[in-house]
Structure formats: C-alpha cells, structure tokens
Design a protein around this motif. Structure first.
Motif, PDB file in Angstrom:
ATOM      1  N   ALA A  80       1.535  -6.052  -1.289  1.00 51.20           N
ATOM      2  CA  ALA A  80       2.158  -4.884  -0.653  1.00 51.20           C
ATOM      3  C   ALA A  80       1.152  -3.758  -0.490  1.00 51.20           C
ATOM      4  N   VAL A  81       0.377  -3.496  -1.546  1.00 48.98           N
ATOM      5  CA  VAL A  81      -0.614  -2.418  -1.469  1.00 48.98           C
ATOM      6  C   VAL A  81      -1.639  -2.722  -0.390  1.00 48.98           C
ATOM      7  N   LYS A  82      -2.144  -3.977  -0.357  1.00 45.95           N
ATOM      8  CA  LYS A  82      -3.159  -4.343   0.649  1.00 45.95           C
ATOM      9  C   LYS A  82      -2.593  -4.235   2.057  1.00 45.95           C
ATOM     10  N   GLU A  83      -1.370  -4.725   2.254  1.00 48.10           N
ATOM     11  CA  GLU A  83      -0.774  -4.695   3.597  1.00 48.10           C
ATOM     12  C   GLU A  83      -0.589  -3.268   4.081  1.00 48.10           C
ATOM     13  N   LYS A 141       8.386  -0.806   7.386  1.00 45.76           N
ATOM     14  CA  LYS A 141       9.583  -0.096   6.918  1.00 45.76           C
ATOM     15  C   LYS A 141      10.659  -1.076   6.484  1.00 45.76           C
ATOM     16  N   LYS A 142      10.795  -2.146   7.262  1.00 46.53           N
ATOM     17  CA  LYS A 142      11.812  -3.148   6.949  1.00 46.53           C
ATOM     18  C   LYS A 142      11.565  -3.766   5.580  1.00 46.53           C
ATOM     19  N   LYS A 143      10.286  -3.915   5.196  1.00 47.06           N
ATOM     20  CA  LYS A 143       9.931  -4.553   3.932  1.00 47.06           C
ATOM     21  C   LYS A 143       9.858  -3.557   2.770  1.00 47.06           C
ATOM     22  N   TYR A 144       9.404  -2.330   3.041  1.00 50.20           N
ATOM     23  CA  TYR A 144       9.068  -1.435   1.927  1.00 50.20           C
ATOM     24  C   TYR A 144       9.828  -0.108   1.929  1.00 50.20           C
ATOM     25  N   ALA A 145      10.720   0.096   2.893  1.00 47.29           N
ATOM     26  CA  ALA A 145      11.523   1.318   2.929  1.00 47.29           C
ATOM     27  C   ALA A 145      12.996   0.939   2.846  1.00 47.29           C
ATOM     28  N   SER A 146      13.844   1.943   2.772  1.00 40.76           N
ATOM     29  CA  SER A 146      15.278   1.674   2.627  1.00 40.76           C
ATOM     30  C   SER A 146      15.882   1.082   3.887  1.00 40.76           C
ATOM     31  N   SER A 147      15.277   1.355   5.050  1.00 40.35           N
ATOM     32  CA  SER A 147      15.755   0.792   6.319  1.00 40.35           C
ATOM     33  C   SER A 147      14.652   0.957   7.359  1.00 40.35           C
ATOM     34  N   PRO A 148      14.733   0.219   8.477  1.00 46.38           N
ATOM     35  CA  PRO A 148      13.716   0.371   9.534  1.00 46.38           C
ATOM     36  C   PRO A 148      13.695   1.774  10.135  1.00 46.38           C
ATOM     37  N   ASN A 149      14.769   2.523   9.974  1.00 43.06           N
ATOM     38  CA  ASN A 149      14.842   3.875  10.529  1.00 43.06           C
ATOM     39  C   ASN A 149      14.494   4.948   9.508  1.00 43.06           C
ATOM     40  N   ALA A 150      14.082   4.531   8.313  1.00 47.18           N
ATOM     41  CA  ALA A 150      13.766   5.491   7.254  1.00 47.18           C
ATOM     42  C   ALA A 150      12.468   6.231   7.578  1.00 47.18           C
ATOM     43  N   PRO A 151      12.224   7.387   6.958  1.00 47.47           N
ATOM     44  CA  PRO A 151      10.955   8.099   7.172  1.00 47.47           C
ATOM     45  C   PRO A 151       9.768   7.254   6.697  1.00 47.47           C
ATOM     46  N   LEU A 152       8.640   7.420   7.354  1.00 48.07           N
ATOM     47  CA  LEU A 152       7.437   6.663   7.002  1.00 48.07           C
ATOM     48  C   LEU A 152       6.982   7.002   5.580  1.00 48.07           C
ATOM     49  N   ALA A 153       7.398   8.175   5.091  1.00 46.04           N
ATOM     50  CA  ALA A 153       7.024   8.598   3.736  1.00 46.04           C
ATOM     51  C   ALA A 153       7.505   7.598   2.689  1.00 46.04           C
ATOM     52  N   GLU A 154       8.592   6.897   2.957  1.00 43.73           N
ATOM     53  CA  GLU A 154       9.091   5.911   1.996  1.00 43.73           C
ATOM     54  C   GLU A 154       8.113   4.753   1.816  1.00 43.73           C
ATOM     55  N   VAL A 155       7.418   4.388   2.871  1.00 43.78           N
ATOM     56  CA  VAL A 155       6.413   3.321   2.766  1.00 43.78           C
ATOM     57  C   VAL A 155       5.251   3.792   1.892  1.00 43.78           C
ATOM     58  N   PHE A 156       4.806   5.044   2.119  1.00 42.47           N
ATOM     59  CA  PHE A 156       3.740   5.604   1.278  1.00 42.47           C
ATOM     60  C   PHE A 156       4.175   5.642  -0.186  1.00 42.47           C
ATOM     61  N   ARG A 157       5.444   6.043  -0.414  1.00 46.85           N
ATOM     62  CA  ARG A 157       5.949   6.149  -1.780  1.00 46.85           C
ATOM     63  C   ARG A 157       5.991   4.770  -2.455  1.00 46.85           C
ATOM     64  N   ALA A 179       4.023   2.280  -1.833  1.00 47.35           N
ATOM     65  CA  ALA A 179       2.638   1.893  -2.137  1.00 47.35           C
ATOM     66  C   ALA A 179       2.187   2.541  -3.452  1.00 47.35           C
ATOM     67  N   GLU A 180       2.533   3.826  -3.651  1.00 48.95           N
ATOM     68  CA  GLU A 180       2.156   4.513  -4.885  1.00 48.95           C
ATOM     69  C   GLU A 180       2.829   3.871  -6.094  1.00 48.95           C
ATOM     70  N   GLU A 181       4.120   3.561  -5.963  1.00 49.62           N
ATOM     71  CA  GLU A 181       4.844   2.925  -7.068  1.00 49.62           C
ATOM     72  C   GLU A 181       4.278   1.542  -7.367  1.00 49.62           C
ATOM     73  N   ALA A 182       3.887   0.807  -6.319  1.00 47.72           N
ATOM     74  CA  ALA A 182       3.303  -0.520  -6.510  1.00 47.72           C
ATOM     75  C   ALA A 182       1.981  -0.420  -7.271  1.00 47.72           C
ATOM     76  N   LYS A 183       1.173   0.602  -6.954  1.00 50.81           N
ATOM     77  CA  LYS A 183      -0.096   0.802  -7.664  1.00 50.81           C
ATOM     78  C   LYS A 183       0.157   1.120  -9.140  1.00 50.81           C
ATOM     79  N   GLU A 184       1.158   1.963  -9.405  1.00 53.10           N
ATOM     80  CA  GLU A 184       1.484   2.302 -10.789  1.00 53.10           C
ATOM     81  C   GLU A 184       1.936   1.061 -11.556  1.00 53.10           C
ATOM     82  N   ASN A 185       2.749   0.227 -10.908  1.00 53.80           N
ATOM     83  CA  ASN A 185       3.197  -1.013 -11.560  1.00 53.80           C
ATOM     84  C   ASN A 185       2.021  -1.952 -11.825  1.00 53.80           C
ATOM     85  N   LEU A 186       1.073  -2.002 -10.892  1.00 53.02           N
ATOM     86  CA  LEU A 186      -0.102  -2.837 -11.089  1.00 53.02           C
ATOM     87  C   LEU A 186      -0.934  -2.345 -12.269  1.00 53.02           C
ATOM     88  N   ASP A 187      -1.031  -1.018 -12.403  1.00 56.00           N
ATOM     89  CA  ASP A 187      -1.771  -0.461 -13.544  1.00 56.00           C
ATOM     90  C   ASP A 187      -1.121  -0.862 -14.859  1.00 56.00           C
TER      91      ASP A 187
END
Length: 585
Positions: free
Chosen positions: A213-216, A331-347, A349-357
C-alpha cells in the motif's frame, strides 16, 4: 438558573411570559388549570418529545423560549481519552464546557434556548443563535434542568449517572479521572502486545499488505487536491468545442468588430467628452462612462488572451482521464469511498507506515512491553480496589442519609441502598472498565418487606419525586444542575409529611432553584415565590394564563388551597402560615 419562559400557542396556553427568581417557586392553581402544561412546555424546550397535538387549536406553530443564567465555570479535572469498554462518558461535564466544545458563546453569562413546532410535525431548535438538533438540545439542557415526576429529564434515572454521583459524594472524582488515564495506557500497551503475539505468518502477511500500500501510494506521486484540479481540467478539455464557441461569441460582442461594445463605448466617450465641455454638470457621468470603458476594455483583452491560449489537446485529455482513473482506484482501495477526499489516501499511507514500524520492531521490545503491561495491570488493579473500597464506604453512608430524609418525607419504611458490585471477568481488563471494577446502581424498596429494585422501576410519581427530593438534598453540593422541577411531589401525602416536604424544599433552595407544582398549602407557604395558573374562556376558546401572586392575592390563593374558599377563618389561617413559614406576606 431559569430566568424567564415565553410560551406561544402551546396546548391551552395562548401566550405567556413568566419571569422566575432564584430560591423556591411554587406553581399552583385549580385542577385542570394547566399547571402540568407549563411543565410540559419547559420539557419541550429542553428537548422533550414534539407532537403536533401540542399546538394550540387553531394555530399553526407552537414556540417556547427560555433564558438561563449559567453558573460559574469550573474546569473539569479529567482525561479526554476514553478507552473502549462498557462504560460511557459525556463529552462535556458542564454547561459552559458544552458550549465551548460546540463553538457557542453565551452573552453576559446567559444563554437563550428556543424551540418551535409546526403543525406538519416538524420542529426546530436553537441554542443562542445557533440551530441545533433535538439530541444536542437535550444533551445541553441536561446540565441546566432536572424535571422530576412523569417527565423525561431525570438524570438519576440513568444508571451510568449513579457512578458519577457516588464518586462525587465520595470525593474521588479526580482519582477516577487519573484511573481512567492509567487504564487507557494499559489498554494501549495490551493492544501492542497482542499485535506482537500474532503469528509470524499473519505478521508477514500484514507487513506485505502495508508495504504494498505504501509503495503503491508513493509511486503515484499524488499532490494535495490533485483530484479536484484534474476534474476541473477534464471538464474544460471535454467541453472544448462548446467552450470555444462561447468565448468566440463573447469576444465578438465585446471587441472583435466595428459594432462591438468596446467600439461603441469609444464613440460614447467622445460624445460625453464634448457634452461635458459644454456643460460641466455632466462631468460625473463622463467619469462613469470612462470607468465602464476601461473595465470592459480590460475584460475584452482578457477574454481575447484566453481565446488565443485555448487549444484542444486530445493527448492531454487522455492523460488527465488516466490520472483520474488511477486516483479513483486508489480511493477505492484506501479511502472510505471513491468520492472521498484525497486526504484519506494520504492518511492511510501514514497509518500503514506506523503499522510497519510497529510490526518491524519484531520481538526486540516484546520482553520490555510484557514487563510494562504487568506493571500497569498491578497498578490498575490496586487503584481499582482503592476506588471500590471508597465507593462502598460512601455508598453505605449515603444509604443511611437518604433513608433518614425519606423517613421525614412520608416514606419511613423505605429501604435505599447503593449497589457496588464487581464487574464480571477474569483478566484485569475484563474486571475493570475505564472507571474501575464496579457496577454502581441505586436500589430501593418503597414498601416494608418488598425486595429492593432498581430506582427506575419505582411506579408512583409521588414516591419517585420524593426519592428525587431526598437524593437532591444529599447531592446539593456536588450536582451541577441548578434548576430542579418537581411535579406530583404531593401525591399521597399531607399533614406533617407535607410540612416536612416543604421544609426540605426550602432548605434545598438555598443552593438550587426549585420549581414545584403542588396542591398543598402546607408546601406552598414555604415558597419564596408563587405563580398561579388559571383557566378561562374568551371568545369561545379555553386558555390558560399564569401570573405571580403576592401580598393579599397570595393570601387568597393559599386560602383557596386550604379550604377551597375564601372564608375569614381560611384567610386568617393562610396569613398565619405565610407569616410562620415564609417570614411574611
């Protein structure tokens, strides 16, 4: 404190405006005069049910408004973090804090509540000038008023509130807040340890999932609000032909031919200049024409420049659409819906990095985390035991105090107890919740020999009101609600018991604003203020009205309550009672 109440077209009340004072206020009147309607209007204002039948016959809208003076704000000493569990916590712990959290400013320490009800069944509510939902209104007003009787605003009927009242009575509110923070830390450390204890296969799978997810997301090289900008650009490119036609038409009208607006304005400027030379009074108009010319000339130049840059680029359109498709899939994969703000995808990615740590730490910190969890479990259990002991001791004292008050209020055989029971479970987290290891509930037996039952199962309105009066007397110093309303407090009592009820209300009114509906003169004479509700007929319509009674008018009302008439004996008795219990007429 409730300062005033304005009612319009509510039930039998045509229009009423009532001012309230602090202390003890009695609402009296003949049976059926509308006393309970007044309390019903207040209940409606505080977020109670709204039904079209509440609207006065012939009217299309009912409205109720009330001004409340807020008490001095005391900042709560507590932790905001509330871990998961079977207990719940209010978002705010005072009226002032509720307003702050919702961005509403009181005026001069006061707040106006207003609510309307249309004959369509639709209601609306405001706190100050801010529209709010019924749920918000009820949540806020719970800090202002308790209505006791056959009404909804009964904070002591809500079992989760029992623990709060007991903690306040025991003086351990701050300790409970500290415990909540400690418990939240244990829950978090436990969660991390559980993650570490998951199987290697599961851990590897999650690492692979988060890494992908982070790489994509990083490979996409997304920019903030890129989706919004691309959608705008796609709209322009997709509508090129129509857009170009519109721009060409605009430039033609403005400046591209001899009959254009700019060309005509040039001629208009020359004519105005000549006219102004002959009559200086036309100078202001000439100036306005000049301004129009320069403004439209500038607009024409900008449209021409836009037209010259307007180029159809089919390759760019494909690029934009491909980029939007990529963002849609992310958005479809990493946000709440395809119409969600792009900020959800960024968020994500940050959560995925924290989980990886966390997952990448492996077993290196596991031993240390296990030691920390064990230490926290011991601290939590010890603190919970201490809280439980203090609650049990305070509950025992409180039971005796409540029973002593109830005995004076005509319920001498009543048994009241505070149940402090252990939560079920074997592990520390199960045995404890965010507020300790106890389930707290008030129990009562109103009749000798009957088993004690939860407070909410008391059937009699009069018994319920007297229990509330006893509890409010006990909690007067710790309960933040400043206005208490008692309905049916006199059901089934009289004589010395009624005198005791009046005396208790008088004493409670030293710290609270008390409003009480009563038929008994022996309660009413203790009041600092008295409001009479009367029912009459005007133009063939029945209506209720209310007004304060003082002096001889109050003597006559007390006389009516004593004997139903105004005889010399009852009038003299009324004066004597008012002199004795209220200090004068």
């Amino acid at each position: 404190m409730l300062e005033d109440l304005t009612i319009k077209d509510f039930a039998l009340i045509d229009a009423a405006s009532i001012e309230f004072s602090n202390g003890f206020t009695v609402l009296s009147g003949e049976t059926g005069a509308g006393k309970s309607i007044l309390i019903g209007a207040l209940s409606f204002l505080l977020g109670g049910k709204a039904e079209a039948q509440m609207i006065r016959t012939g009217a299309h809208e009912a409205s109720v408004a009330g001004t409340f003076l807020l008490g001095q704000r005391v900042p709560p000493a507590r932790s905001r973090a509330v871990p998961s569990g079977d207990d719940t916590d209010e978002e705010a712990q005072s009226a002032q804090e509720w307003l702050e959290l919702h961005g509403i400013e009181p005026e001069n320490g006061r707040v106006l509540l207003r609510r309307t009800l249309r004959d369509s069944g639709k209601s609306a509510a405001w706190i100050g000038g801010t529209p709010v939902t019924r749920a918000d209104l009820a949540s806020f007003s719970a800090f202002l008023v308790d209505i006791h009787g056959q009404h909804e605003h009964q904070s002591l009927m809500r079992v989760p509130e029992h623990r709060k009242f007991l903690d306040a009575r025991a003086g351990i509110t701050d300790e409970v807040n500290q415990f909540t923070a400690l418990y939240a830390m244990l829950v978090e450390k436990r969660r991390l340890l559980d993650q570490m204890n998951s199987s290697n296969e599961d851990r590897a799978r999650r690492i692979e999932m988060y890494s992908f997810a982070v790489k994509e997301i990083e490979d996409a090289k997304l920019k903030s609000d890129e989706d919004v900008q691309l959608e705008d650009e796609e709209g322009r490119l997709s509508s090129y032909e129509k857009l170009y036609a519109d721009i060409e038409s605009i430039t033609g009208i403005l400046s591209d031919n001899e009959g254009s607006i700019v060309a005509q304005l040039k001629q208009l400027r020359r004519d105005c200049a000549h006219a102004s030379e002959m009559d200086k009074a036309l100078a202001p108009l000439e100036s306005r024409v000049d301004s129009s010319f320069y403004e439209l000339s500038d607009i024409a130049e900008e449209f021409s420049a836009y037209k010259n840059k307007l180029v159809f680029d089919p390759e760019r359109l494909v690029q934009v659409q491909d980029r939007l498709s990529l963002i849609y899939n992310l958005k479809k994969k990493y946000a709440s819906s395809p119409n969600a703000p792009l900020a959800e995808v960024f968020r994500y990615a940050e959560e995925a990095k924290e989980n990886l740590d966390r997952l990448g730490a492996g077993d290196t910190d596991k031993a240390g985390l296990e030691k920390k969890v064990a230490e926290l479990e011991k601290q939590v259990y010890t603190a919970a035991k201490s809280l439980s002991e203090k609650r049990r001791a305070a509950g025992s004292r409180m039971s005796e105090e409540v029973e002593a008050v109830l005995s004076k209020l005509g319920m001498p055989g009543t048994k009241f107890s505070v149940s402090v029971a252990d939560k079920p479970g074997s592990k520390v987290e199960q045995k404890c919740g965010p507020y300790g290891m106890d389930n707290v509930e008030f129990l009562i037996s109103a009749n000798p020999g009957s088993p004690q039952l939860p407070l909410a199962q008391i059937a009699s309105g009069g018994e319920l009101s007297r229990v509330m009066l006893a509890l409010k007397t006990i909690f007067a110093g710790t309960d933040p609600v400043q206005t208490l309303v008692f309905d049916e407090i006199d059901t089934g009592i009289g004589g010395e018991v009624a005198v005791a009820v009046g005396s208790h209300m008088k004493n409670l009114a030293a710290d609270k604003q008390i409003l009480c509906i009563t038929h008994l003169a022996s309660i009413a004479v203790y009041a600092d203020n008295q409001i009479k509700i009367e029912k009459g007929v005007s133009d063939g319509k029945t209506s209720s009205n209310c007004h304060p009674v003082k002096g001889e008018e109050r003597v006559r009302e007390i006389s009516r309550m004593l004997s139903g008439e105004e005889s010399e004996e009852s009038l003299e008795h009324a004066r004597s009672m008012l002199q004795k219990f209220s200090g004068g007429i």
